[in-house]
Structure formats: structure tokens, C-alpha cells
Write a protein that holds these residues in place. Sequence first.
Motif, PDB file in Angstrom:
ATOM      1  N   HIS A 210       0.806  -1.222   0.000  1.00  0.00           N
ATOM      2  CA  HIS A 210       0.000   0.000   0.000  1.00  0.00           C
ATOM      3  C   HIS A 210       0.843   1.279   0.000  1.00  0.00           C
ATOM      4  CE1 HIS A 210      -3.762  -2.228   0.902  1.00  0.00           C
ATOM      5  NE2 HIS A 210      -2.962  -3.016   1.615  1.00  0.00           N
ATOM      6  N   PHE A 211       2.021   1.247   0.662  1.00  0.00           N
ATOM      7  CA  PHE A 211       2.835   2.452   0.803  1.00  0.00           C
ATOM      8  C   PHE A 211       4.299   2.163   0.478  1.00  0.00           C
ATOM      9  CE2 PHE A 211      -0.723   2.942   3.776  1.00  0.00           C
ATOM     10  CZ  PHE A 211      -1.244   4.152   3.333  1.00  0.00           C
ATOM     11  N   ASP A 212       5.015   3.198   0.064  1.00  0.00           N
ATOM     12  CA  ASP A 212       6.425   3.068  -0.313  1.00  0.00           C
ATOM     13  C   ASP A 212       7.336   3.760   0.690  1.00  0.00           C
ATOM     14  OD1 ASP A 212       5.515   3.586  -3.756  1.00  0.00           O
ATOM     15  OD2 ASP A 212       5.853   1.693  -2.694  1.00  0.00           O
ATOM     16  N   LEU A 213       8.557   3.295   0.774  1.00  0.00           N
ATOM     17  CA  LEU A 213       9.554   3.884   1.658  1.00  0.00           C
ATOM     18  C   LEU A 213       9.840   5.336   1.275  1.00  0.00           C
ATOM     19  CD1 LEU A 213      11.435   3.272   4.049  1.00  0.00           C
ATOM     20  CD2 LEU A 213      13.173   2.557   2.397  1.00  0.00           C
ATOM     21  N   LYS A 214       9.796   5.654  -0.012  1.00  0.00           N
ATOM     22  CA  LYS A 214      10.079   7.025  -0.469  1.00  0.00           C
ATOM     23  C   LYS A 214       9.043   8.029   0.038  1.00  0.00           C
ATOM     24  CE  LYS A 214       7.837   6.306  -4.996  1.00  0.00           C
ATOM     25  NZ  LYS A 214       6.653   7.122  -4.734  1.00  0.00           N
ATOM     26  N   ASP A 215       7.871   7.528   0.441  1.00  0.00           N
ATOM     27  CA  ASP A 215       6.836   8.395   0.995  1.00  0.00           C
ATOM     28  C   ASP A 215       6.906   8.484   2.517  1.00  0.00           C
ATOM     29  OD1 ASP A 215       5.704   8.942  -1.537  1.00  0.00           O
ATOM     30  OD2 ASP A 215       4.672   7.003  -1.489  1.00  0.00           O
ATOM     31  N   GLY A 216       7.926   7.849   3.088  1.00  0.00           N
ATOM     32  CA  GLY A 216       8.106   7.899   4.540  1.00  0.00           C
ATOM     33  C   GLY A 216       7.481   6.730   5.278  1.00  0.00           C
ATOM     34  N   PHE A 217       7.085   5.690   4.561  1.00  0.00           N
ATOM     35  CA  PHE A 217       6.426   4.547   5.180  1.00  0.00           C
ATOM     36  C   PHE A 217       7.272   3.275   5.064  1.00  0.00           C
ATOM     37  CE2 PHE A 217       2.838   7.325   4.463  1.00  0.00           C
ATOM     38  CZ  PHE A 217       1.998   7.076   5.539  1.00  0.00           C
ATOM     39  N   ALA A 218       7.257   2.484   6.136  1.00  0.00           N
ATOM     40  CA  ALA A 218       7.754   1.113   6.092  1.00  0.00           C
ATOM     41  C   ALA A 218       6.526   0.254   6.330  1.00  0.00           C
ATOM     42  CB  ALA A 218       8.808   0.872   7.174  1.00  0.00           C
ATOM     43  N   GLY A 219       5.897  -0.205   5.255  1.00  0.00           N
ATOM     44  CA  GLY A 219       4.591  -0.837   5.384  1.00  0.00           C
ATOM     45  C   GLY A 219       3.590   0.201   5.847  1.00  0.00           C
ATOM     46  N   PHE A 220       2.871  -0.108   6.940  1.00  0.00           N
ATOM     47  CA  PHE A 220       1.926   0.854   7.495  1.00  0.00           C
ATOM     48  C   PHE A 220       2.577   1.797   8.518  1.00  0.00           C
ATOM     49  CE2 PHE A 220      -1.371  -2.302   6.167  1.00  0.00           C
ATOM     50  CZ  PHE A 220      -2.146  -1.436   5.402  1.00  0.00           C
ATOM     51  N   VAL A 221       3.853   1.601   8.817  1.00  0.00           N
ATOM     52  CA  VAL A 221       4.544   2.422   9.825  1.00  0.00           C
ATOM     53  C   VAL A 221       5.004   3.735   9.193  1.00  0.00           C
ATOM     54  CG1 VAL A 221       6.507   2.568  11.398  1.00  0.00           C
ATOM     55  CG2 VAL A 221       5.319   0.384  11.081  1.00  0.00           C
ATOM     56  N   TYR A 222       4.569   4.878   9.776  1.00  0.00           N
ATOM     57  CA  TYR A 222       4.975   6.187   9.265  1.00  0.00           C
ATOM     58  C   TYR A 222       6.243   6.616  10.000  1.00  0.00           C
ATOM     59  CZ  TYR A 222       4.663  10.969   7.537  1.00  0.00           C
ATOM     60  OH  TYR A 222       4.926  12.162   6.912  1.00  0.00           O
ATOM     61  N   LEU A 223       7.366   6.609   9.300  1.00  0.00           N
ATOM     62  CA  LEU A 223       8.680   6.771   9.917  1.00  0.00           C
ATOM     63  C   LEU A 223       8.920   8.145  10.559  1.00  0.00           C
ATOM     64  CD1 LEU A 223      10.815   4.827   7.287  1.00  0.00           C
ATOM     65  CD2 LEU A 223       9.942   4.013   9.477  1.00  0.00           C
ATOM     66  N   PRO A 224       8.496   9.271   9.975  1.00  0.00           N
ATOM     67  CA  PRO A 224       8.705  10.557  10.657  1.00  0.00           C
ATOM     68  C   PRO A 224       8.019  10.615  12.027  1.00  0.00           C
ATOM     69  CG  PRO A 224       8.241  10.929   8.346  1.00  0.00           C
ATOM     70  CD  PRO A 224       7.981   9.469   8.605  1.00  0.00           C
ATOM     71  N   ALA A 225       6.795  10.076  12.115  1.00  0.00           N
ATOM     72  CA  ALA A 225       6.091  10.052  13.401  1.00  0.00           C
ATOM     73  C   ALA A 225       6.817   9.138  14.386  1.00  0.00           C
ATOM     74  CB  ALA A 225       4.656   9.581  13.201  1.00  0.00           C
ATOM     75  N   LEU A 226       7.310   8.014  13.892  1.00  0.00           N
ATOM     76  CA  LEU A 226       8.061   7.083  14.735  1.00  0.00           C
ATOM     77  C   LEU A 226       9.295   7.765  15.312  1.00  0.00           C
ATOM     78  CD1 LEU A 226       8.684   4.222  15.806  1.00  0.00           C
ATOM     79  CD2 LEU A 226       9.804   3.756  13.616  1.00  0.00           C
ATOM     80  N   LEU A 227      10.016   8.494  14.473  1.00  0.00           N
ATOM     81  CA  LEU A 227      11.215   9.210  14.923  1.00  0.00           C
ATOM     82  C   LEU A 227      10.875  10.205  16.029  1.00  0.00           C
ATOM     83  CD1 LEU A 227      14.184  10.124  14.656  1.00  0.00           C
ATOM     84  CD2 LEU A 227      13.445  11.673  12.839  1.00  0.00           C
ATOM     85  N   GLY A 228       9.815  10.973  15.828  1.00  0.00           N
ATOM     86  CA  GLY A 228       9.428  11.971  16.815  1.00  0.00           C
ATOM     87  C   GLY A 228       9.082  11.367  18.164  1.00  0.00           C
ATOM     88  N   ILE A 229       8.308  10.302  18.136  1.00  0.00           N
ATOM     89  CA  ILE A 229       7.879   9.664  19.385  1.00  0.00           C
ATOM     90  C   ILE A 229       9.057   9.065  20.139  1.00  0.00           C
ATOM     91  CG2 ILE A 229       6.520   7.757  20.356  1.00  0.00           C
ATOM     92  CD1 ILE A 229       4.545   8.214  17.991  1.00  0.00           C
ATOM     93  N   VAL A 230       9.890   8.333  19.420  1.00  0.00           N
ATOM     94  CA  VAL A 230      10.980   7.585  20.058  1.00  0.00           C
ATOM     95  C   VAL A 230      12.070   8.501  20.618  1.00  0.00           C
ATOM     96  CG1 VAL A 230      12.850   5.951  19.601  1.00  0.00           C
ATOM     97  CG2 VAL A 230      10.564   5.496  18.725  1.00  0.00           C
ATOM     98  N   CYS A 231      12.309   9.633  19.969  1.00  0.00           N
ATOM     99  CA  CYS A 231      13.421  10.499  20.403  1.00  0.00           C
ATOM    100  C   CYS A 231      13.192  11.064  21.806  1.00  0.00           C
ATOM    101  CB  CYS A 231      13.660  11.614  19.386  1.00  0.00           C
ATOM    102  SG  CYS A 231      12.424  12.929  19.377  1.00  0.00           S
ATOM    103  N   THR A 232      11.953  11.046  22.285  1.00  0.00           N
ATOM    104  CA  THR A 232      11.696  11.502  23.657  1.00  0.00           C
ATOM    105  C   THR A 232      11.253  10.368  24.583  1.00  0.00           C
ATOM    106  OG1 THR A 232       9.457  12.141  22.980  1.00  0.00           O
ATOM    107  CG2 THR A 232      11.133  13.877  23.019  1.00  0.00           C
ATOM    108  N   SER A 233      10.463   9.424  24.075  1.00  0.00           N
ATOM    109  CA  SER A 233       9.920   8.365  24.938  1.00  0.00           C
ATOM    110  C   SER A 233      11.014   7.480  25.520  1.00  0.00           C
ATOM    111  CB  SER A 233       8.912   7.505  24.164  1.00  0.00           C
ATOM    112  OG  SER A 233       9.539   6.790  23.113  1.00  0.00           O
ATOM    113  N   TRP A 234      12.110   7.313  24.786  1.00  0.00           N
ATOM    114  CA  TRP A 234      13.212   6.485  25.279  1.00  0.00           C
ATOM    115  C   TRP A 234      13.755   7.022  26.602  1.00  0.00           C
ATOM    116  CZ3 TRP A 234      15.532   1.912  24.000  1.00  0.00           C
ATOM    117  CH2 TRP A 234      16.765   1.641  24.597  1.00  0.00           C
ATOM    118  N   PHE A 235      13.759   8.345  26.741  1.00  0.00           N
ATOM    119  CA  PHE A 235      14.359   8.968  27.916  1.00  0.00           C
ATOM    120  C   PHE A 235      13.371   9.149  29.070  1.00  0.00           C
ATOM    121  CE2 PHE A 235      16.765  10.414  24.202  1.00  0.00           C
ATOM    122  CZ  PHE A 235      18.040   9.981  24.549  1.00  0.00           C
TER     123      PHE A 235
END
Length: 271
Positions: A210-235
Motif C-alpha cells: 500500500h505504501f512506499d519507503l520514499k513516501d516515509g512509510f515502512a509498510g503501514f509504519v509512518y517513519l517521521p512520526a516514529l522518529l518523533g515519538i521515540v526520540c523523547t519516549s526512550w528517555f
Amino acid sequence: MSELLLLIVYCALLGSGVGFLAGLLGIGGGLVIVPILSIILLQFEVLPADQVVVAAIATSLASILFTSTSSAIAHHKNGNVPWELAPWIMTGVALGALISGFLAAMLPEQIVRWVFAISVALISVKMFYSSAKSETDEERKMPNKGLLTVLTTMTGGLSAMIGIGGGALLVPLLTFFSVNMKKAIGCASACGIVIALFGSIGYISSGSAHFDLKDGFAGFVYLPALLGIVCTSWFTAPLGAKATNYLPVSTVKKIFSVLLVVMAANMIFSQ
């Protein structure tokens, strides 16, 4: 500020709160991420409205892989992970999460939304009831390892389907069998890693068409949102894990219950 950068900032703010709650309650954060991230994805028109919830669930699971790892490390250091039970529970949740990761992507968005809302509402009722129970209530023995694996397979399956780390279901299950609340939360944090990993594999595989990596998706996972969440939740996850050692068990359960009510109502009325 570009729209993409602003989206990442919003997700970073979301991640900071989610990380603390993940450590405090062992929930992985998906109960909070899914409804709020759905709103963010809609606001920025990242993808069609009928695919927003599935993408939010998939992204939530991927973020939980990192958040639960951070939380589990902290709980392990505090001696709150019952490793004598964890391998059996992890086996069950892994199997359930892998299967449901494929199945949920095939269901209509409306069904997934209602499954999420109804599930967390029922969990909330159970948790609030248990928070009022006396410490002298009758203890229940843990079932045999085979039955425990079956129960956790169902738990892991539903958790992955609605994009949560498993604590919302595992904590009530383990406390029902008289596992100490803090150890139940620690175990849920460790199992959240497994649910997130296998659930994400399912969503990435099923969403690749359904989605391509060039659009920021790994399958249904939206990578920019993932980056934002993880960069703070880890700490912030270790801070929540530390807080479990200072809050009374009944308080933790009530916080958990109220949180679930709010999230269930939000998912139903935000349609």
C-alpha cells in the motif's frame, strides 16, 4: 517551520508523555499514541482518512519496541521483572502478535476503531474494580505453563491488533493470578518488546503493498512520526518506571483505569 518538521515536533511532545506512562504503567504507550497520532495524521493529511487508524496502530507498535525496551531495562534494574514467568508469557504474546498483525490490516477501519474502544473500556472497568479490592482478597494460583501460553497468545493478539504494548491486558491478567502489581508491570514492559516486534513485522509486511519507503512509510509504519515519538519516549520511560517504586499500588491502578476511560471515549467520539 515545514509541515513535516512540525509533525515530528508534535510527535516528540506525544512521546515524552507516552514514555513516562509506559514506564509507570507498563502499557507501552499505545493506548495514548493511537488516538492522538490518528488526529495528527489526519491534521497533516499524511494518508487517506480510511487508513489513518491502521497506520497509527502500526506506528504505535513500532515505537513501543523502543519505549518498552527502555522501560523494561529500568524495571529489570529495580528487580520488577519475574523472569521465571516471562519466557512462557513471551512465547504466547509473540505468536498472537504475529498473527494479528496480518489480520488487523485486512479489517475495515471502523471495525478496528471499535475493537480498540470497546477493549480499553472493558479493561478500564476491570482495573478500576480491582483497584478497590482489599489486599486480603483470596489469592489465585498461576495456571500451568501451557494454559498460561494460550491465555497470553490471545492477549498478545488483541494487543497487537489495537496497537498497544500489552500491559493494558497483561497487567490485569497477571494481577488476577495474584502477581504483585509492580512485577506485573515489569513483566508487561518486557513482553511489550515482543508484542511490538512481531506485531510490527505483520504490519510492515501487509502494508508494503500500500505504501512506499520514499513516501516515509515502512509498510503501514509512518517513519517521521516514529522518529518523533521515540526520540523523547526512550528517555522518559525510565522516569515512569522509577515512579512505580514510590506510588501506592491502588493509586497506580486508578491512574491506569482513568487513562483507559479517556482514551476509549476519545476513540469513539473522534470519528
